[in-house]
Design a protein around this motif. Structure first.
Motif, PDB file in Angstrom:
ATOM      1  N   HIS A  82       0.518  -1.396  -0.493  1.00 50.91           N
ATOM      2  CA  HIS A  82       0.167   0.170  -0.080  1.00 50.91           C
ATOM      3  C   HIS A  82       1.035   0.570   0.031  1.00 50.91           C
ATOM      4  N   ILE A  83       0.029   2.354  -0.097  1.00 50.91           N
ATOM      5  CA  ILE A  83       1.257   3.847  -0.107  1.00 50.91           C
ATOM      6  C   ILE A  83       0.405   4.406   1.002  1.00 50.91           C
ATOM      7  N   GLY A  84       1.989   4.790   1.673  1.00 49.78           N
ATOM      8  CA  GLY A  84       1.483   4.846   3.248  1.00 49.78           C
ATOM      9  C   GLY A  84       1.733   6.435   3.321  1.00 49.78           C
ATOM     10  N   HIS A  85       1.809   7.384   4.304  1.00 50.81           N
ATOM     11  CA  HIS A  85       1.881   8.538   4.652  1.00 50.81           C
ATOM     12  C   HIS A  85       3.296   8.026   5.493  1.00 50.81           C
ATOM     13  N   ILE A  86       4.153   9.465   5.318  1.00 53.16           N
ATOM     14  CA  ILE A  86       5.522   8.737   6.863  1.00 53.16           C
ATOM     15  C   ILE A  86       4.859  10.045   7.478  1.00 53.16           C
ATOM     16  N   VAL A  87       4.606  11.628   7.029  1.00 54.87           N
ATOM     17  CA  VAL A  87       3.791  11.964   8.532  1.00 54.87           C
ATOM     18  C   VAL A  87       2.785  11.907   8.433  1.00 54.87           C
ATOM     19  N   ASP A  88       1.134  11.202   9.022  1.00 52.28           N
ATOM     20  CA  ASP A  88       0.133  10.855   9.077  1.00 52.28           C
ATOM     21  C   ASP A  88      -0.743  12.324   8.615  1.00 52.28           C
ATOM     22  N   LYS A  89      -1.691  12.128   7.770  1.00 47.86           N
ATOM     23  CA  LYS A  89      -2.471  13.873   7.213  1.00 47.86           C
ATOM     24  C   LYS A  89      -2.836  14.235   7.862  1.00 47.86           C
ATOM     25  N   SER A  90      -3.274  13.340   9.126  1.00 45.80           N
ATOM     26  CA  SER A  90      -3.593  14.197  10.664  1.00 45.80           C
ATOM     27  C   SER A  90      -2.563  14.761  11.136  1.00 45.80           C
ATOM     28  N   GLN A  91      -1.585  14.764  10.901  1.00 45.71           N
ATOM     29  CA  GLN A  91      -0.945  15.262  12.178  1.00 45.71           C
ATOM     30  C   GLN A  91       0.137  16.816  10.295  1.00 45.71           C
ATOM     31  N   GLY A  92      -0.887  16.609  10.002  1.00 43.37           N
ATOM     32  CA  GLY A  92      -0.334  17.835   9.039  1.00 43.37           C
ATOM     33  C   GLY A  92       0.836  16.974   7.829  1.00 43.37           C
ATOM     34  N   GLY A  93       0.783  16.024   7.089  1.00 46.95           N
ATOM     35  CA  GLY A  93       1.371  15.739   6.255  1.00 46.95           C
ATOM     36  C   GLY A  93       0.265  15.800   4.868  1.00 46.95           C
ATOM     37  N   THR A  94       1.286  15.544   4.340  1.00 51.32           N
ATOM     38  CA  THR A  94       0.638  15.981   3.064  1.00 51.32           C
ATOM     39  C   THR A  94       0.769  14.673   1.892  1.00 51.32           C
ATOM     40  N   ASP A  95       0.363  15.137   0.292  1.00 50.43           N
ATOM     41  CA  ASP A  95       0.293  14.104  -0.449  1.00 50.43           C
ATOM     42  C   ASP A  95       1.738  13.629  -1.164  1.00 50.43           C
ATOM     43  N   ASP A  96       2.678  14.682  -1.320  1.00 51.92           N
ATOM     44  CA  ASP A  96       3.566  14.540  -1.695  1.00 51.92           C
ATOM     45  C   ASP A  96       4.673  13.881  -1.614  1.00 51.92           C
ATOM     46  N   PRO A  97       4.819  12.973  -2.383  1.00 51.24           N
ATOM     47  CA  PRO A  97       5.568  11.813  -2.780  1.00 51.24           C
ATOM     48  C   PRO A  97       6.826  11.623  -2.156  1.00 51.24           C
ATOM     49  N   SER A  98       7.298  13.001  -1.803  1.00 51.26           N
ATOM     50  CA  SER A  98       8.941  12.961  -0.882  1.00 51.26           C
ATOM     51  C   SER A  98       7.849  11.807   0.801  1.00 51.26           C
ATOM     52  N   ASN A  99       6.960  12.481   1.928  1.00 52.00           N
ATOM     53  CA  ASN A  99       6.102  11.784   2.320  1.00 52.00           C
ATOM     54  C   ASN A  99       5.461  10.846   2.236  1.00 52.00           C
ATOM     55  N   LEU A 100       5.497   9.392   1.056  1.00 55.65           N
ATOM     56  CA  LEU A 100       4.367   8.323   0.842  1.00 55.65           C
ATOM     57  C   LEU A 100       6.105   7.785   1.384  1.00 55.65           C
ATOM     58  N   ARG A 101       5.115   6.127   1.111  1.00 59.40           N
ATOM     59  CA  ARG A 101       6.361   4.924   1.188  1.00 59.40           C
ATOM     60  C   ARG A 101       5.834   4.201   0.171  1.00 59.40           C
ATOM     61  N   ALA A 102       5.967   3.162   0.135  1.00 63.44           N
ATOM     62  CA  ALA A 102       5.610   1.762   0.225  1.00 63.44           C
ATOM     63  C   ALA A 102       5.690   1.041   1.235  1.00 63.44           C
ATOM     64  N   ILE A 103       4.557   0.538   2.062  1.00 60.24           N
ATOM     65  CA  ILE A 103       4.534  -0.042   3.350  1.00 60.24           C
ATOM     66  C   ILE A 103       3.681  -2.140   2.923  1.00 60.24           C
ATOM     67  N   CYS A 104       4.068  -2.728   3.233  1.00 57.83           N
ATOM     68  CA  CYS A 104       2.833  -3.943   3.430  1.00 57.83           C
ATOM     69  C   CYS A 104       1.813  -4.195   4.341  1.00 57.83           C
ATOM     70  N   SER A 105       0.755  -4.676   4.207  1.00 54.70           N
ATOM     71  CA  SER A 105      -0.204  -5.087   4.846  1.00 54.70           C
ATOM     72  C   SER A 105       0.099  -5.331   5.864  1.00 54.70           C
ATOM     73  N   VAL A 106       0.941  -6.297   6.372  1.00 55.17           N
ATOM     74  CA  VAL A 106       1.770  -6.924   7.686  1.00 55.17           C
ATOM     75  C   VAL A 106       2.199  -5.286   8.828  1.00 55.17           C
ATOM     76  N   CYS A 107       2.623  -4.360   8.463  1.00 60.82           N
ATOM     77  CA  CYS A 107       2.979  -3.436   9.185  1.00 60.82           C
ATOM     78  C   CYS A 107       2.330  -2.317   9.462  1.00 60.82           C
ATOM     79  N   ASN A 108       0.883  -2.378   7.686  1.00 59.60           N
ATOM     80  CA  ASN A 108       0.456  -1.205   8.181  1.00 59.60           C
ATOM     81  C   ASN A 108      -0.806  -2.145   9.095  1.00 59.60           C
ATOM     82  N   GLU A 109      -0.597  -3.365   9.596  1.00 59.08           N
ATOM     83  CA  GLU A 109      -1.783  -3.811  10.371  1.00 59.08           C
ATOM     84  C   GLU A 109      -1.331  -2.796  11.672  1.00 59.08           C
ATOM     85  N   GLY A 110      -0.104  -3.322  12.016  1.00 65.10           N
ATOM     86  CA  GLY A 110       0.141  -2.811  13.385  1.00 65.10           C
ATOM     87  C   GLY A 110       1.820  -3.489  14.092  1.00 65.10           C
ATOM     88  N   ALA A 111       0.783  -5.267  13.396  1.00 61.89           N
ATOM     89  CA  ALA A 111       2.224  -6.455  13.496  1.00 61.89           C
ATOM     90  C   ALA A 111       3.385  -5.904  14.087  1.00 61.89           C
TER      91      ALA A 111
END
Length: 198
Positions: free
Chosen positions: A120-149
């Motif tokens: 998935h595409i995840g934000h490094i700094v979450d949008k709720s914390q002021g992060g943007t959709d700029d590619p520099s604030n985005l990264r590839a992240i897998c479902s397992v890490c995304n689920e919090g495990a």
């Protein structure tokens, strides 16, 4: 009603019936009917419906994999502004590899052998914390890490640690690694071989 919508409705109702109570990943997965994409449904409640579901990224007293909804009233949700082009760019830039655990898209996940790695595409700094959709604030992240495990960023191994691990591996695994490196770095491999032959 689709599985996706059904799980989201169940999760929304569960959060609203448990305002102010900390819930963990196992509980929410069960509420969602055991689907592997339950964490994505939680994110949709945050990003599309505006529910302020807090995690350890928002509050220091929460552990990875814990969630809490303190207020039943949603705030206006953020637009989904990540285009297909930006998604493709980020995935390509990150080598179709999870930037937290190193799992590769389509391969069996190294920390959950029951499923293939989905990115998935995840934000490094979450949008709720002021992060943007700029590619520099985005990264590839897998479902397992995304689920919090595996929600803690793993330390990247140093050159020495990598070499030590490779030396410990079986010969056949070392050859597979070499093949992968040659495919990943064809230009550098060619330059290295030319250098070696001069």
């Amino acid at each position: 009603m689709s599985e996706r919508k059904g799980a989201r409705v169940k999760l929304r109702e569960h959060f609203l019936n448990n305002i102010g109570r900390v819930m963990d990943s196992d509980e929410l997965r069960e509420v969602a009917g055991g689907i592997t994409e339950w964490a994505r449904r939680v994110r949709e409640l945050r990003s599309e419906e505006g529910y302020q579901i807090q995690t350890h990224n928002d509050r220091g007293d929460l552990k990875p994999g814990q969630y809490i909804l303190e207020d039943p009233k949603p705030i206006p949700a953020f637009e989904r502004a990540i285009s297909k082009e930006i998604r493709a760019y980020v995935l390509d830039r990150n080598g179709f590899t999870c930037q937290m655990c190193g799992a590769v898209a389509g391969e069996t996940h190294p920390y959950d052998l029951r499923r293939k790695t989905r990115l998935h595409i995840g934000h490094i700094v979450d949008k709720s914390q002021g992060g943007t959709d700029d590619p520099s604030n985005l990264r590839a992240i897998c479902s397992v890490c995304n689920e919090g495990a595996s929600n803690l960023t793993l330390e990247r191994p140093s050159n020495l640690k990598l070499l030590a691990q490779v030396r410990r591996a079986k010969g056949g695994d070392q050859v597979e690694l070499l093949k992968w490196l040659v495919r990943k770095y064809p230009k550098q491999t060619e330059e290295f071989l030319d250098e070696k032959n001069t």
